[in-house]
Design a protein around this motif. Structure first.
Motif, mmCIF file in Angstrom:
data_model
loop_
_atom_site.group_PDB
_atom_site.id
_atom_site.type_symbol
_atom_site.label_atom_id
_atom_site.label_comp_id
_atom_site.label_asym_id
_atom_site.label_seq_id
_atom_site.Cartn_x
_atom_site.Cartn_y
_atom_site.Cartn_z
ATOM 1 N N VAL A 34 0.836 -1.197 0.000
ATOM 2 C CA VAL A 34 0.000 0.000 0.000
ATOM 3 C C VAL A 34 0.869 1.243 0.000
ATOM 4 N N ASP A 35 0.601 2.129 -0.955
ATOM 5 C CA ASP A 35 1.295 3.411 -1.021
ATOM 6 C C ASP A 35 0.896 4.254 0.190
ATOM 7 N N PRO A 36 1.862 4.815 0.926
ATOM 8 C CA PRO A 36 1.514 5.667 2.075
ATOM 9 C C PRO A 36 0.637 6.850 1.705
ATOM 10 N N ALA A 37 0.648 7.270 0.432
ATOM 11 C CA ALA A 37 -0.179 8.404 0.026
ATOM 12 C C ALA A 37 -1.664 8.108 0.196
ATOM 13 N N LEU A 38 -2.053 6.837 0.202
ATOM 14 C CA LEU A 38 -3.465 6.503 0.371
ATOM 15 C C LEU A 38 -3.971 6.847 1.763
ATOM 16 N N ASP A 39 -3.068 6.909 2.742
ATOM 17 C CA ASP A 39 -3.475 7.248 4.107
ATOM 18 C C ASP A 39 -3.553 8.748 4.336
ATOM 19 N N ASP A 40 -3.056 9.544 3.393
ATOM 20 C CA ASP A 40 -3.065 10.993 3.550
ATOM 21 C C ASP A 40 -4.399 11.576 3.095
ATOM 22 N N GLU A 41 -4.672 12.770 3.551
ATOM 23 C CA GLU A 41 -5.889 13.480 3.153
ATOM 24 C C GLU A 41 -5.555 14.472 2.052
ATOM 25 N N HIS A 42 -6.277 14.370 0.935
ATOM 26 C CA HIS A 42 -6.069 15.261 -0.201
ATOM 27 C C HIS A 42 -7.119 16.376 -0.149
ATOM 28 N N ARG A 43 -6.683 17.542 0.276
ATOM 29 C CA ARG A 43 -7.620 18.652 0.476
ATOM 30 C C ARG A 43 -8.189 19.158 -0.845
ATOM 31 N N SER A 44 -7.447 19.002 -1.928
ATOM 32 C CA SER A 44 -7.945 19.479 -3.215
ATOM 33 C C SER A 44 -8.849 18.485 -3.917
ATOM 34 N N LEU A 45 -9.161 17.366 -3.253
ATOM 35 C CA LEU A 45 -10.029 16.343 -3.829
ATOM 36 C C LEU A 45 -11.456 16.573 -3.343
ATOM 37 N N ALA A 46 -12.346 16.842 -4.288
ATOM 38 C CA ALA A 46 -13.738 17.107 -3.939
ATOM 39 C C ALA A 46 -14.425 15.827 -3.464
ATOM 40 N N ALA A 47 -15.598 16.015 -2.826
ATOM 41 C CA ALA A 47 -16.295 14.865 -2.230
ATOM 42 C C ALA A 47 -16.724 13.853 -3.287
ATOM 43 N N ASP A 48 -17.260 14.339 -4.413
ATOM 44 C CA ASP A 48 -17.704 13.409 -5.459
ATOM 45 C C ASP A 48 -16.537 12.635 -6.047
ATOM 46 N N GLU A 49 -15.411 13.304 -6.254
ATOM 47 C CA GLU A 49 -14.233 12.634 -6.808
ATOM 48 C C GLU A 49 -13.670 11.611 -5.821
ATOM 49 N N GLU A 50 -13.641 11.962 -4.536
ATOM 50 C CA GLU A 50 -13.168 10.991 -3.550
ATOM 51 C C GLU A 50 -14.098 9.786 -3.482
ATOM 52 N N SER A 51 -15.403 10.032 -3.565
ATOM 53 C CA SER A 51 -16.350 8.924 -3.566
ATOM 54 C C SER A 51 -16.110 7.998 -4.748
ATOM 55 N N ALA A 52 -15.852 8.568 -5.929
ATOM 56 C CA ALA A 52 -15.605 7.740 -7.116
ATOM 57 C C ALA A 52 -14.339 6.908 -6.948
#
Length: 422
Positions: free
Chosen positions: A282-300
């Motif tokens: 697992v890439d450690p980046a998956l555990d980070d929070e991406h503030r520029s990622l909108a809710a719909d995009e994160e859901s997808a």
């Protein structure tokens, strides 16, 4: 299992092979024990036997090995045979062991060890608990015919007895592992049922009163409409107010179900891969929070992660799965977040082109978020790779320093519009 579930399990204990590679690995674990046949093969290779004895030795040995391999491999591969055929095969190799050991010399006594293993693997404990000691006693009885081996006859008898009962223990371990897997699947199914029941209860609590009130007011407005249109209009207005409030309540309740988060899905993904015996990188980046990622995009992306790993667990036959999250710039100067799920399994189907319902739905979900889905062979030549892309919002420009100093109070933040209910 013999190893922790987070480790590779090359034998895949208790599970049938799903690929040729896995079948080959199981075959190797059977064939490797044929090294104990060095004594019989060496006695045949040295010569000095009559032609009749050589024919008996080679034909008997080849028949013994073939029947033993088919018995054990079919059991490990979960390819059932009729119980009568299994018992006949066990009796055949036992008879061959007695015939060859009593005719061709003490080197052939090792065949009894293979017979004990075959009995332990293919027969229930109520049969193997007396058949293994009986075969060991037969070995000792045949071995006493050779004065040269009487002194160290235990060197043949002890491995025969211990190997048989050791395999009895292994079979019990396999059955326990299978029951554990089935129990985990049942727990997952019950958890899904509980979640559906909770959703049903929530919707009932939210809509039961509102729909009942709407029904009553609709009937009342219908009776008022001919004679008292003003009162009927007020009832219709109340119906509109109640229905709007019910819609808002349903939207708020369903938001938690409709918007999975990457970090939440990642926990379930790790558990699923661990349960399936697949190593997760697992890439450690998956555990980070991406503030520029909108809710719909994160859901997808979260749905893509769930669907991709589900396919890996169910269909790939993989031993390792890699999860990556990277930012990429496209030719149109737009910034995308790419989720990659790469396994080392059987790869995409030959003559592909049909994704199946899961991937088709995933493409549509990503398209709604202005993203896309790419699938194909893994970069290392074997396996399957899934890449889901969603756009990232451009970083907001920072206000000038002078404007920041003039600002004495925070700007009002516009309310987010309600998400449409589908």
């Amino acid at each position: 299992m013999n190893r922790p579930e987070t480790d590779d399990n090359p034998v895949m204990i208790g599970t049938p092979p799903r690929t040729r590679r896995q079948a080959l690995v199981k075959s190797v674990w059977i064939v490797i024990w044929f090294g104990y046949l060095a004594g019989p093969v060496g006695s045949l290779a040295e010569g000095g036997m009559s032609p009749a004895r050589e024919v008996l030795g080679w034909s008997g040995l080849l028949t013994f090995v073939g029947v033993y391999f088919v018995l054990v491999f079919r059991h490990m591969a979960h390819r059932p045979m009729p119980s009568g055929a299994i018992r006949a095969a066990v009796v055949l190799i036992a008879a061959l062991a007695v015939l060859l050991a009593s005719t061709l010399g003490p080197n052939w006594l090792v065949l009894f060890t293979f017979v004990c293993v075959a009995v332990a693997v293919t027969q229930p404990f109520r049969t193997s608990r007396w058949a293994i000691p009986a075969l060991t006693a037969t070995l000792v009885l045949v071995g006493t015919r050779y004065p040269d081996v009487r002194i160290y006859l235990f060197a043949y008898a002890l491995p025969c007895l211990l190997s048989g009962f050791a395999m009895v223990g292994v079979q019990h371990l396999i059955r326990t592992t299978q029951e554990l897997r089935a129990a985990r699947q049942e727990v997952a199914r019950l958890a899904a049922n509980d979640e559906r029941l909770r959703l049903a209860r929530d919707l009932h609590d939210l809509l039961g009163h509102s729909l009942s009130l709407i029904t009553l007011k609709s009937e009342l407005a219908g009776r008022m409409l001919p004679d008292r249109p003003d009162d009927a209009a007020r009832q219709v207005a109340d119906i509109e107010r109640v229905s709007r409030q019910a819609l808002v309540d349903v939207r708020e309740a369903v938001t938690g179900y409709r918007r999975p988060r990457i970090t939440v899905e990642l926990a379930g993904v790790r558990a699923a891969l661990r349960t399936a015996g697949i190593t997760a990188a697992v890439d450690p980046a998956l555990d980070d929070e991406h503030r520029s990622l909108a809710a719909d995009e994160e859901s997808a992306l979260a749905w893509a992660l769930r669907e991709a790993v589900t396919n890996v667990v169910r269909h790939s036959g993989a031993r390792r799965c890699e999860l990556l999250l990277t930012e990429e710039w496209e030719a149109d100067e737009r910034r995308y977040l790419c989720l990659a799920v790469i396994d080392d399994g059987i790869g995409p189907p030959r003559g592909g082109g049909h994704d199946g319902n899961g991937l088709t739905g995933l493409r549509e979900r990503l398209a709604l978020a202005d993203g896309r889905l790419e699938t194909g062979p893994a970069p290392r030549g074997h396996g399957f790779a899934l890449r889901a892309y969603v756009p990232l919002a451009a970083p907001a420009p920072s206000p000038p320093a002078a404007e920041t100093r003039r600002s004495h109070r925070p700007h009002a933040r516009p309310a987010d519009p309600a998400h449409p209910l589908s």
